[in-house]
Motif scaffolding. Structure first.
Motif, PDB file in Angstrom:
ATOM      1  N   ALA A 149      32.750  13.304  17.710  1.00  0.00           N
ATOM      2  CA  ALA A 149      31.713  13.708  16.767  1.00  0.00           C
ATOM      3  C   ALA A 149      30.525  14.310  17.497  1.00  0.00           C
ATOM      4  O   ALA A 149      29.991  15.354  17.101  1.00  0.00           O
ATOM      5  CB  ALA A 149      31.277  12.500  15.935  1.00  0.00           C
TER       6      ALA A 149
ATOM      7  N   VAL B  67      36.153   8.464  18.500  1.00  0.00           N
ATOM      8  CA  VAL B  67      35.611   9.093  17.294  1.00  0.00           C
ATOM      9  C   VAL B  67      34.164   9.495  17.528  1.00  0.00           C
ATOM     10  O   VAL B  67      33.761  10.637  17.248  1.00  0.00           O
ATOM     11  CB  VAL B  67      35.710   8.114  16.091  1.00  0.00           C
ATOM     12  CG1 VAL B  67      34.935   8.661  14.901  1.00  0.00           C
ATOM     13  CG2 VAL B  67      37.162   7.873  15.733  1.00  0.00           C
TER      14      VAL B  67
ATOM     15  N   LEU C 285      28.221  22.685  17.355  1.00  0.00           N
ATOM     16  CA  LEU C 285      27.584  23.198  16.162  1.00  0.00           C
ATOM     17  C   LEU C 285      26.205  23.742  16.477  1.00  0.00           C
ATOM     18  O   LEU C 285      25.837  24.834  16.049  1.00  0.00           O
ATOM     19  CB  LEU C 285      27.478  22.056  15.142  1.00  0.00           C
ATOM     20  CG  LEU C 285      27.300  22.456  13.696  1.00  0.00           C
ATOM     21  CD1 LEU C 285      28.555  23.141  13.191  1.00  0.00           C
ATOM     22  CD2 LEU C 285      26.998  21.229  12.854  1.00  0.00           C
TER      23      LEU C 285
ATOM     24  N   ARG D 226      29.825  21.314   6.739  1.00  0.00           N
ATOM     25  CA  ARG D 226      30.466  20.930   7.985  1.00  0.00           C
ATOM     26  C   ARG D 226      29.547  20.007   8.791  1.00  0.00           C
ATOM     27  O   ARG D 226      29.953  18.999   9.341  1.00  0.00           O
ATOM     28  CB  ARG D 226      30.749  22.196   8.789  1.00  0.00           C
ATOM     29  CG  ARG D 226      31.708  21.913   9.884  1.00  0.00           C
ATOM     30  CD  ARG D 226      32.251  23.191  10.399  1.00  0.00           C
ATOM     31  NE  ARG D 226      32.659  22.990  11.762  1.00  0.00           N
ATOM     32  CZ  ARG D 226      32.861  23.970  12.616  1.00  0.00           C
ATOM     33  NH1 ARG D 226      32.678  25.216  12.225  1.00  0.00           N
ATOM     34  NH2 ARG D 226      33.239  23.713  13.830  1.00  0.00           N
ATOM     35  N   ARG D 227      28.270  20.390   8.786  1.00  0.00           N
ATOM     36  CA  ARG D 227      27.272  19.592   9.503  1.00  0.00           C
ATOM     37  C   ARG D 227      27.259  18.164   8.967  1.00  0.00           C
ATOM     38  O   ARG D 227      27.238  17.202   9.714  1.00  0.00           O
ATOM     39  CB  ARG D 227      25.918  20.268   9.301  1.00  0.00           C
ATOM     40  CG  ARG D 227      24.875  19.679  10.208  1.00  0.00           C
ATOM     41  CD  ARG D 227      23.498  20.204   9.849  1.00  0.00           C
ATOM     42  NE  ARG D 227      22.615  19.910  10.961  1.00  0.00           N
ATOM     43  CZ  ARG D 227      22.152  20.824  11.780  1.00  0.00           C
ATOM     44  NH1 ARG D 227      22.464  22.077  11.643  1.00  0.00           N
ATOM     45  NH2 ARG D 227      21.355  20.468  12.766  1.00  0.00           N
TER      46      ARG D 227
ATOM     47  N   ILE E 225      31.001  11.485  10.481  1.00  0.00           N
ATOM     48  CA  ILE E 225      31.912  10.941  11.496  1.00  0.00           C
ATOM     49  C   ILE E 225      31.115  10.302  12.627  1.00  0.00           C
ATOM     50  O   ILE E 225      31.445   9.224  13.126  1.00  0.00           O
ATOM     51  CB  ILE E 225      32.818  12.062  12.059  1.00  0.00           C
ATOM     52  CG1 ILE E 225      33.751  12.550  10.965  1.00  0.00           C
ATOM     53  CG2 ILE E 225      33.635  11.537  13.236  1.00  0.00           C
ATOM     54  CD1 ILE E 225      34.697  13.622  11.418  1.00  0.00           C
TER      55      ILE E 225
ATOM     56  N   ARG F 111      29.136  18.111  17.333  1.00  0.00           N
ATOM     57  CA  ARG F 111      27.729  18.308  17.013  1.00  0.00           C
ATOM     58  C   ARG F 111      27.071  19.256  18.022  1.00  0.00           C
ATOM     59  O   ARG F 111      26.321  20.159  17.655  1.00  0.00           O
ATOM     60  CB  ARG F 111      27.049  16.926  17.048  1.00  0.00           C
ATOM     61  CG  ARG F 111      25.656  16.858  16.520  1.00  0.00           C
ATOM     62  CD  ARG F 111      25.643  17.098  15.024  1.00  0.00           C
ATOM     63  NE  ARG F 111      24.435  17.808  14.670  1.00  0.00           N
ATOM     64  CZ  ARG F 111      23.296  17.201  14.335  1.00  0.00           C
ATOM     65  NH1 ARG F 111      23.276  15.892  14.233  1.00  0.00           N
ATOM     66  NH2 ARG F 111      22.207  17.890  14.091  1.00  0.00           N
TER      67      ARG F 111
ATOM     68  N   ILE G 247      30.334  16.234  10.044  1.00  0.00           N
ATOM     69  CA  ILE G 247      30.251  15.787  11.448  1.00  0.00           C
ATOM     70  C   ILE G 247      29.267  14.630  11.578  1.00  0.00           C
ATOM     71  O   ILE G 247      29.538  13.629  12.247  1.00  0.00           O
ATOM     72  CB  ILE G 247      29.843  16.964  12.362  1.00  0.00           C
ATOM     73  CG1 ILE G 247      30.995  17.949  12.445  1.00  0.00           C
ATOM     74  CG2 ILE G 247      29.473  16.459  13.756  1.00  0.00           C
ATOM     75  CD1 ILE G 247      30.685  19.204  13.196  1.00  0.00           C
ATOM     76  N   ASN G 248      28.141  14.745  10.868  1.00  0.00           N
ATOM     77  CA  ASN G 248      27.172  13.650  10.900  1.00  0.00           C
ATOM     78  C   ASN G 248      27.786  12.352  10.397  1.00  0.00           C
ATOM     79  O   ASN G 248      27.533  11.287  10.935  1.00  0.00           O
ATOM     80  CB  ASN G 248      25.952  13.995  10.044  1.00  0.00           C
ATOM     81  CG  ASN G 248      24.983  14.877  10.827  1.00  0.00           C
ATOM     82  OD1 ASN G 248      25.166  15.070  12.036  1.00  0.00           O
ATOM     83  ND2 ASN G 248      23.997  15.427  10.138  1.00  0.00           N
TER      84      ASN G 248
END
Lengths: 419, 142, 360
Positions: free
Chosen positions: A406, A402, A413, B3-4, B10, A410, B7-8
């Motif tokens: 993540a 996980v 992103l 979305r950010r 998770i 990130r 993700i943060n």
């Protein structure tokens, strides 16, 4: 009566002389004792003379055995028959000469209260003594084993009768083929003995507790052990085996056939370390000496053999597993204890074969096999644990996965933001 | 932006989980096991008053079995219980007041000296101390 | 990140200690992106594994007891009785091996991308020293469980030290703490492993890392030649650091996997009087040297084969360490190619000898 009193007086006087001279060392003796001073000056001391032999230690000098008067330096007087000089004694006279003191408990106990004084009388019951009496001058007398001039107590490692040295001492005569042929006996005992389990323990491993010649044949009353007594001879140490054997049917059969008990299977001077190969229908088996293919005895032998082989094979498996457990670094303590107990049962089962009763052997080995199987089970479960130390791994995997995903997202992103 | 944040979130959960997976074994590791000594040098084996007169008990002193005997006068003795002949476990015989090995009938006295039978050497002695009614045996090897 | 730089804490510190260099690092450090970017991660992984070593090493210290009669027993206590003790020990062993492996990879990647060239000569030298120290860590740590294999491997290893000319015997004596490998050797190795090496290693490591931060990432020749607008970079924080961290996680996972599924044996307790067991092999990173020494004839010219080998490896190591300072005079040889070919030969030799050693 009067004689006895005079004798006691002499002893007392001797004792005083003995005691005072006990403190003297050999160098002092050279000055005071004319036997020693002349003979050492002229370098004609007897061969093998040891200055601190037990007699010298206790103050008994030359004249104690050889007679004569050490007080005068005139040879004519000191070594005259008037002064009781006997010179080199006849072999036949030696036991009597030693016995003068050694058979006298009243005298001997002044040196050591629990000392034995029956050596001479025992000696004359032995084959050596009997032959000597018959006039045979080739047999062993006291000095043959104890030496003449370097006598030391049995506890002294330099002594010819120190346990480890005894076989060598006996072998001086008994290894002489020519001498022994006069008596129609072999001269190979030492050779055989030194390769035996007892000989190796005594001569190679210097285990003074292992039996030397005298432990079976006796000391001063040395005789070949008689057929009837052999199991008692062995049984002084191997008690369990003797008891089992004597109450077995085999013992009855043996005595009917005039067979020698232990010796029949184990031999005597060359007794080897026993093993499971000795029983059963295989070639090395001692059972096959008398029993044939399908007789009842052979069936018993085979069934006992099978019990032992089965036990040994599970035991070996367990030991191999224990080794793995140890090398892998798992907990081996309990397994080791179980196997220790099992090993004991194995030894006991091997002893129990002397009952020649498969049921008895089975009874003991069954307990041992159970212990061994428990050890195997424990070893297996330790190894199972070794390979299944992974419960937490699943949780860690999920968490790491996980987290990793993540971070990956990130990263994507960020690059997207910039792109 | 949503979305950010997701993700943060998770990342936080995964991070905590990972941290937990790493910290838990370490914390467990730090708790010492019951016998934290790699070598046993002394061992408590029970109450002196509970030990019957003229009886014995085999205890595990690390890897070595030790026979502890209370003689008929109430004296305590501790000896290595492996026979010096072939490593069988010895036992105390109440009738003979001797230590005895069943394998080959080896006999030792209460101080471990080999008296008869095949044993070549005496049994190793262990020191016994009684402190507050607690029997403690100690190896005499340095 | 910017929020951190604006934070009260940072300002408080900055006004007192002038944290400009750190600010600069956080804001401006860039990592070039090109086909060889992957190699930039190798140093980081080595660093991560070193941190694991420090951490698990400290944990092991809590139960480990050096000494002839307690070392093996305490390691057994760790792997049998202490909860997760086996895990910590296996992590320490595996991480040690991986650390050396990644250090090698890191070194050769730097070598082949020629990142050691001016101005990074000292970074290279310090990095090489770190590798040597890492191997010394491995050698000294191997003995500490005091099992049969370790005992005999140490015997063989220290014997080789004895082949150093003039001072070999003395060096061996000092290393062993006596004529032979004994409890005294164990005490020494423990001191070396847990005190001396960590201290020196940490100092050099700090120097190494400071150099890297001061000079930034090296750019390979072809990248430098690119026109400015074609050069691609990512910021160190957070872009590169996040990637780095992800890789660390993967390595960590791999490490746990190894520690779980390929556990190290406890072995049997060392017994100086027992015959040497079959197949004593050094750890894999010493294998190429060990194997070469074995293959040497007993005498080369006027010196012993083993001494020759030791001298050769010492010399080769020195040359390798000083490679940034070597200037090839003749322009006929393309310096670049000579260096690359040398590098390939070295790698081929190390890999070949290692494989040969294991096949034998």
């Amino acid at each position: 009566m009067k004689q006895k009193k005079i004798f006691q007086f002499i002893i007392a006087a001797c004792f005083i002389i003995f005691n005072t001279s006990a403190a003297q060392n050999f160098d002092d003796l050279k000055e005071d004792d004319n036997c020693v001073s002349c003979h050492s000056d002229m370098e004609i001391m007897p061969e093998g003379f040891l200055p601190d032999n037990i007699h010298m230690q206790k103050g008994l000098s030359c004249s104690g055995c050889h007679g004569g008067d050490p007080a005068t330096d005139d040879m004519e007087i000191s070594m005259s028959e008037d002064n009781g000089f006997i010179g080199v004694p006849d072999r036949a006279d030696i036991p009597g000469m030693c016995g003068k003191c050694h058979s006298n408990i009243e005298f001997m106990r002044t040196f050591r209260p629990q000392i034995q004084t029956d050596q001479v009388s025992q000696y004359f019951t032995s084959m050596h003594g009997i032959k000597l009496k018959e006039g045979d001058e080739n047999v062993a007398e006291c000095a043959s084993c104890h030496t003449a001039h370097s006598i030391l107590p049995a506890k002294d490692p330099r002594s010819t009768i120190y346990p480890v040295n005894i076989p060598e001492t006996c072998n001086k005569c008994h290894g002489d083929q020519e001498l022994m042929s006069n008596y129609n006996i072999e001269a190979t005992q030492y050779k055989e003995y030194s390769k035996s389990v007892h000989g190796i323990a005594l001569l190679e491993n210097k285990d003074a507790g292992a039996p030397a010649c005298n432990d079976c044949h006796g000391n001063h009353g040395a005789m070949p052990p008689e057929i009837t007594s052999i199991s008692h001879v062995c049984g002084t140490c191997h008690v369990n085996n003797m008891n089992l054997f004597e109450s077995s049917d085999m013992a009855k059969g043996f005595s009917q056939l005039d067979y020698h008990a232990c010796e029949q299977c184990h031999g005597y001077h060359n007794i080897q370390e026993p093993g499971d190969f000795m029983i059963g229908d295989n070639e090395e088996s001692v059972c096959t000496d008398c029993h044939f293919e399908d007789d009842e005895g052979m069936q018993v032998a085979v069934s006992i053999k099978n019990i032992l082989t089965d036990f040994v094979s599970v035991y070996d498996t367990a030991e191999a597993k224990l080794h793995t457990v140890q090398v892998k670094g798992m907990n081996d303590l309990e397994i080791e204890y179980l196997l220790k107990e099992a090993r004991q049962k194995l030894i006991e089962s091997r002893t129990a074969i002397h009952s020649f009763d498969p049921a008895k052997v089975k009874e003991i080995s069954k307990a041992g096999v159970e212990l061994t199987q428990k050890a195997i089970k424990d070893a297996d479960s330790e190894m199972d644990e070794y390979y299944t130390r992974r419960e937490g791994f699943i949780f860690a995997s999920v968490a790491l996965l996980v987290f990793g995903i993540a971070i990956f997202l990130r990263i994507r992103l960020i690059s997207k933001d910039k792109g | 932006m949503n979305r950010r944040k997701f993700i943060n979130g998770i990342m936080g959960i995964g991070g905590l989980g990972t941290l937990g997976a790493a910290v838990y074994p370490v914390l467990e590791y730090l708790v010492p096991p019951e016998s934290a000594e790699p070598n046993v040098s002394s061992l408590k084996i029970g109450k002196f008053s509970d030990f019957e007169m003229n009886s014995s008990k085999i205890v595990k002193f690390g890897r070595i079995p030790v026979i502890v005997v209370k003689d008929e006068k109430g004296m305590m003795h501790a000896l290595a219980a492996t026979c010096t002949h072939l490593d069988c476990i010895v036992q105390y015989r109440k009738d003979a007041k001797q230590i005895y090995c069943a394998c080959h009938n080896g006999v030792y006295d209460i101080k471990g000296r080999n008296l008869s039978g095949p044993p070549p050497k005496p049994l190793e002695q262990y020191a016994v101390k009684i402190i507050d009614d607690e029997i403690i045996i100690k190896s005499q090897k340095s | 990140m910017n929020s951190f730089l604006d934070s009260k804490t940072f300002n408080w510190l900055d006004s007192r200690y002038n944290l400009d260099p750190i600010k600069k690092l956080i804001l401006h450090k860039k990592v070039p992106v090109h086909k060889h970017t992957i190699w930039y991660y190798m140093g980081g992984v080595t660093l991560f594994l070193f941190m694991i070593q420090v951490f698990t090493g400290i944990l092991l210290l809590m139960y480990y007891q050096p000494g002839e009669s307690s070392a093996f027993e305490s390691v057994r206590l760790i792997v049998t009785k202490v909860k997760f003790g086996w895990l910590i020990r296996n992590l320490h062993s595996w991480s040690a091996n991986l650390m050396i492996f990644f250090a090698f990879v890191h070194m050769f990647s730097v070598f082949f991308t020629k990142a050691y060239e001016k101005p990074r000569e000292l970074t290279w030298v310090s990095g090489f020293l770190l590798l040597v120290l890492g191997m010394a860590f491995g050698f000294s740590g191997y003995l500490l469980p005091w099992n049969e294999l370790a005992f005999f491997a140490t015997k063989v290893g220290t014997d080789i030290v004895g082949a150093v000319p003039f001072v070999g015997e003395e060096l061996k004596l000092v290393l062993r703490g006596g004529q032979d490998v004994t409890g005294a050797t164990l005490s020494r190795f423990f001191g070396i492993h847990a005190a001396i090496l960590p201290a020196i290693f940490t100092l050099i490591l700090i120097f190494h890392l400071l150099m890297v931060q001061r000079q930034g990432m090296s750019e390979p020749e072809f990248f430098k030649k690119l026109p400015e607008n074609k050069k691609k970079y990512i910021s160190f924080l957070p872009d590169f650091a996040l990637r780095d961290f992800l890789l660390w996680l993967i390595v960590f996972y791999f490490l746990i996997f190894l520690a779980l599924f390929f556990q190290w044996d406890l072995g049997l307790k060392a017994d100086a009087l027992a015959p040497a067991p079959q197949g004593i092999k050094p750890e894999w990173y010493f294998m190429f040297m060990f194997q070469s020494l074995k293959l040497l004839p007993p005498h080369i010219w006027f010196i012993e084969g083993e001494t020759f080998g030791v001298l050769f490896f010492t010399f080769a190591g020195l040359v390798w360490m000083l490679v940034p300072f070597i200037k090839l005079k003749s322009e006929k040889f393309q310096k670049r190619n000579v260096i690359i070919i040398t590098g390939i030969v070295v790698v081929a030799f190390i890999v070949g000898m290692t494989i040969y050693g294991y096949l034998e």
